[in-house]
Write a protein that holds these residues in place. Structure first.
Motif, PDB file in Angstrom:
ATOM      1  N   UNK A   1       2.819  -3.675 -62.036  1.00 41.89           N
ATOM      2  CA  UNK A   1       2.717  -2.920 -60.796  1.00 41.89           C
ATOM      3  C   UNK A   1       2.614  -3.849 -59.576  1.00 41.89           C
ATOM      4  N   UNK A   2       1.744  -4.873 -59.729  1.00 36.98           N
ATOM      5  CA  UNK A   2       1.509  -5.771 -58.601  1.00 36.98           C
ATOM      6  C   UNK A   2       2.761  -6.539 -58.192  1.00 36.98           C
ATOM      7  N   UNK A   3       3.523  -6.994 -59.197  1.00 33.70           N
ATOM      8  CA  UNK A   3       4.767  -7.713 -58.914  1.00 33.70           C
ATOM      9  C   UNK A   3       5.744  -6.807 -58.169  1.00 33.70           C
ATOM     10  N   UNK A   4       5.823  -5.543 -58.604  1.00 34.20           N
ATOM     11  CA  UNK A   4       6.732  -4.596 -57.953  1.00 34.20           C
ATOM     12  C   UNK A   4       6.354  -4.403 -56.492  1.00 34.20           C
ATOM     13  N   UNK A   5       5.038  -4.350 -56.232  1.00 33.73           N
ATOM     14  CA  UNK A   5       4.563  -4.152 -54.863  1.00 33.73           C
ATOM     15  C   UNK A   5       4.888  -5.367 -53.999  1.00 33.73           C
ATOM     16  N   UNK A   6       4.626  -6.568 -54.531  1.00 35.22           N
ATOM     17  CA  UNK A   6       4.926  -7.790 -53.763  1.00 35.22           C
ATOM     18  C   UNK A   6       6.435  -7.891 -53.507  1.00 35.22           C
TER      19      UNK A   6
ATOM     20  N   UNK B   1       4.039 -15.987 -60.101  1.00 34.52           N
ATOM     21  CA  UNK B   1       3.437 -16.355 -58.822  1.00 34.52           C
ATOM     22  C   UNK B   1       3.858 -15.385 -57.722  1.00 34.52           C
ATOM     23  N   UNK B   2       2.888 -15.011 -56.886  1.00 28.16           N
ATOM     24  CA  UNK B   2       3.129 -14.052 -55.814  1.00 28.16           C
ATOM     25  C   UNK B   2       4.268 -14.497 -54.899  1.00 28.16           C
ATOM     26  N   UNK B   3       4.202 -15.794 -54.536  1.00 27.29           N
ATOM     27  CA  UNK B   3       5.181 -16.368 -53.626  1.00 27.29           C
ATOM     28  C   UNK B   3       6.609 -16.208 -54.159  1.00 27.29           C
ATOM     29  N   UNK B   4       6.770 -16.505 -55.461  1.00 24.70           N
ATOM     30  CA  UNK B   4       8.088 -16.403 -56.088  1.00 24.70           C
ATOM     31  C   UNK B   4       8.593 -14.965 -56.038  1.00 24.70           C
ATOM     32  N   UNK B   5       7.710 -14.027 -56.365  1.00 16.65           N
ATOM     33  CA  UNK B   5       8.104 -12.614 -56.383  1.00 16.65           C
ATOM     34  C   UNK B   5       8.472 -12.147 -54.976  1.00 16.65           C
ATOM     35  N   UNK B   6       7.643 -12.559 -53.993  1.00 21.82           N
ATOM     36  CA  UNK B   6       7.910 -12.204 -52.600  1.00 21.82           C
ATOM     37  C   UNK B   6       9.291 -12.705 -52.167  1.00 21.82           C
ATOM     38  N   UNK B   7       9.572 -13.981 -52.523  1.00 21.44           N
ATOM     39  CA  UNK B   7      10.861 -14.567 -52.154  1.00 21.44           C
ATOM     40  C   UNK B   7      12.018 -13.867 -52.865  1.00 21.44           C
ATOM     41  N   UNK B   8      11.780 -13.414 -54.091  1.00 23.87           N
ATOM     42  CA  UNK B   8      12.822 -12.672 -54.807  1.00 23.87           C
ATOM     43  C   UNK B   8      13.145 -11.378 -54.068  1.00 23.87           C
ATOM     44  N   UNK B   9      12.093 -10.719 -53.563  1.00 24.40           N
ATOM     45  CA  UNK B   9      12.287  -9.503 -52.764  1.00 24.40           C
ATOM     46  C   UNK B   9      13.065  -9.799 -51.497  1.00 24.40           C
ATOM     47  N   UNK B  10      12.692 -10.903 -50.849  1.00 23.36           N
ATOM     48  CA  UNK B  10      13.386 -11.326 -49.623  1.00 23.36           C
ATOM     49  C   UNK B  10      14.870 -11.553 -49.912  1.00 23.36           C
ATOM     50  N   UNK B  11      15.131 -12.281 -51.014  1.00 21.70           N
ATOM     51  CA  UNK B  11      16.531 -12.605 -51.355  1.00 21.70           C
ATOM     52  C   UNK B  11      17.324 -11.361 -51.708  1.00 21.70           C
ATOM     53  N   UNK B  12      16.661 -10.369 -52.343  1.00 21.98           N
ATOM     54  CA  UNK B  12      17.358  -9.138 -52.708  1.00 21.98           C
ATOM     55  C   UNK B  12      17.765  -8.356 -51.462  1.00 21.98           C
ATOM     56  N   UNK B  13      17.022  -8.539 -50.354  1.00 18.17           N
ATOM     57  CA  UNK B  13      17.341  -7.836 -49.119  1.00 18.17           C
ATOM     58  C   UNK B  13      18.502  -8.500 -48.376  1.00 18.17           C
ATOM     59  N   UNK B  14      18.679  -9.811 -48.552  1.00 23.87           N
ATOM     60  CA  UNK B  14      19.679 -10.549 -47.763  1.00 23.87           C
ATOM     61  C   UNK B  14      21.087  -9.928 -47.769  1.00 23.87           C
ATOM     62  N   UNK B  15      21.643  -9.543 -48.950  1.00 22.00           N
ATOM     63  CA  UNK B  15      23.010  -8.994 -48.912  1.00 22.00           C
ATOM     64  C   UNK B  15      23.120  -7.682 -48.143  1.00 22.00           C
ATOM     65  N   UNK B  16      21.980  -6.989 -47.912  1.00 24.24           N
ATOM     66  CA  UNK B  16      22.015  -5.717 -47.174  1.00 24.24           C
ATOM     67  C   UNK B  16      22.090  -5.963 -45.668  1.00 24.24           C
ATOM     68  N   UNK B  17      21.630  -7.142 -45.239  1.00 22.11           N
ATOM     69  CA  UNK B  17      21.498  -7.387 -43.805  1.00 22.11           C
ATOM     70  C   UNK B  17      22.804  -7.233 -43.011  1.00 22.11           C
ATOM     71  N   UNK B  18      23.988  -7.562 -43.590  1.00 16.71           N
ATOM     72  CA  UNK B  18      25.217  -7.286 -42.828  1.00 16.71           C
ATOM     73  C   UNK B  18      25.382  -5.812 -42.477  1.00 16.71           C
ATOM     74  N   UNK B  19      24.665  -4.929 -43.187  1.00 17.40           N
ATOM     75  CA  UNK B  19      24.691  -3.511 -42.835  1.00 17.40           C
ATOM     76  C   UNK B  19      23.614  -3.148 -41.822  1.00 17.40           C
ATOM     77  N   UNK B  20      22.589  -3.992 -41.710  1.00 14.64           N
ATOM     78  CA  UNK B  20      21.476  -3.717 -40.792  1.00 14.64           C
ATOM     79  C   UNK B  20      21.797  -4.251 -39.391  1.00 14.64           C
ATOM     80  N   UNK B  21      22.338  -5.479 -39.357  1.00 12.34           N
ATOM     81  CA  UNK B  21      22.561  -6.147 -38.063  1.00 12.34           C
ATOM     82  C   UNK B  21      23.466  -5.336 -37.121  1.00 12.34           C
ATOM     83  N   UNK B  22      24.636  -4.821 -37.596  1.00 10.46           N
ATOM     84  CA  UNK B  22      25.461  -4.035 -36.676  1.00 10.46           C
ATOM     85  C   UNK B  22      24.722  -2.803 -36.152  1.00 10.46           C
ATOM     86  N   UNK B  23      23.938  -2.179 -37.030  1.00  8.61           N
ATOM     87  CA  UNK B  23      23.145  -1.015 -36.664  1.00  8.61           C
ATOM     88  C   UNK B  23      22.187  -1.394 -35.532  1.00  8.61           C
TER      89      UNK B  23
END
Lengths: 233, 106
Positions: A126-131, A2-24
């Motif tokens: 391919x589509x999953x990777x893009x989402x 499901x697109x939604x699930x894949x999108x959320x997986x991408x979102x979750x993969x970004x979360x641990x990086x955010x402590x490096x983004x916020x100070x910036x």
């Protein structure tokens, strides 16, 4: 999948990086505020340029009354590394329409690229990777805007004894480690780091481009006569 | 307005940056990427990120005289080892910040 699930997986993969983004973002917002930029100018720049390092240098050079042409050139040299991300991503978006390509490339940042590369093996289609990419990239962009506004309005509110800006190089390092999968990659990363220090004094931040360029060329030549299997660690 | 050419700078920098980002999305169906070029693409992250972060860490002047004011370099190297062992980004960032905090308090 499901697109939604894949999108959320991408979102979750970004979360641990955010402590490096916020100070910036906080640093960027604080710098904009110190330079006397208002919220429209700051957000206008944030939306039009969407590249933290280049924006930070631009604000710095603006306050030093550097020639406009030099400012634009310096910013573009800092961003030229994104040619490489564009090249790395282009096969994935080969069959996409122009709108998808435009939005995807607009959101191409160090973090969105790195998160996608680090999770390359997660999906086959391919589509999953893009989402997945969009899930991470959109999260990154929203967090960037949010933290710059925070910095603009409140300044860098963390106590100065905790050096939050140190989270920036730490997050880049944490993104690099998973991509060092073999000995040539390790040698390339060490070489690029050393060269970037040696070339640090070069004008217009050319040192970064030069160091990474030599590193990539070195890795390519090093693996010229090796098959993929023979250089795994 | 504080800076005369502010919007001009922002628009040209933004336009140029977008063209950089879009470059290969445009080129990909026009030119064929060779095997050799594909191989060099795999070295992009391990070349660019170290080059981006090394000067940030190396040239920072800290306050710990025992470590020649290079406590960030020390904290960074320890955090790199932690990252290699833990494979966890959040653990790496938090422990890196904590180690630096510790080193600046000594």
């Amino acid at each position: 999948m499901k697109k939604r699930t894949v999108f959320l997986t991408g979102l979750k993969a970004m979360l641990p990086i955010l402590p490096g983004v916020i100070p910036f973002g906080l640093i960027m917002g604080t710098a904009a505020s110190n330079a006397g930029l208002n919220i429209f100018e700051t957000m206008g720049m944030n939306i039009i340029v969407l590249a933290g390092a280049a924006q930070l240098v631009t604000v710095d050079l603006l306050t030093k009354n550097v020639d406009s042409l030099v400012i634009v050139f310096t910013g573009l040299v800092i961003n030229i590394r994104m040619v490489l991300y564009s090249a790395a991503f282009s096969p994935l978006f080969e069959q996409s329409n122009i709108l998808t390509k435009t939005v995807a490339s607009y959101m191409l940042t160090d973090q969105s690229y790195a998160v996608s590369i680090a999770n390359e093996g997660l999906y086959n289609k391919r589509n999953d990777k893009i989402v997945f990419y969009f899930g991470g990239a959109i999260t990154m962009v929203l967090c960037w805007h949010f933290s710059v506004v925070l910095g603009l309005v409140f300044g860098n509110f963390a106590p100065s004894s905790i050096s939050l800006d140190f989270a920036v190089p730490l997050s880049f390092m944490a993104l690099t480690i998973p991509t060092i999968k073999n000995r040539p990659a390790l040698l390339v990363s060490i070489l690029s780091a050393v060269l970037s220090i040696l070339f640090y004094g070069l004008p217009y931040n050319l040192g970064l481009v030069l160091a990474a360029g030599i590193g990539i060329a070195f890795g390519t030549i090093l693996t010229e006569n090796l098959t993929r299997r023979s250089y795994e660690i | 307005m504080k800076f005369d050419n502010f919007w001009l700078v922002v628009i040209f920098l933004g336009l140029g940056t977008f063209l950089i980002r879009y470059s290969f999305f445009y080129l990909s169906d026009k030119v064929k990427i060779s095997e050799r070029a594909k191989r060099s693409l795999t070295f992009i992250p391990c070349a660019i990120f170290p080059a981006l972060l090394a000067p940030m860490v190396f040239f920072h002047e800290g306050s710990n005289a025992v470590l020649l004011n290079k406590e960030r370099l020390v904290a960074f190297l320890i955090a790199t080892y932690i990252c290699y062992k833990s494979k966890n980004i959040l653990v790496t960032i938090i422990s890196g910040l904590a180690i630096l905090y510790g080193l600046t308090q000594i």
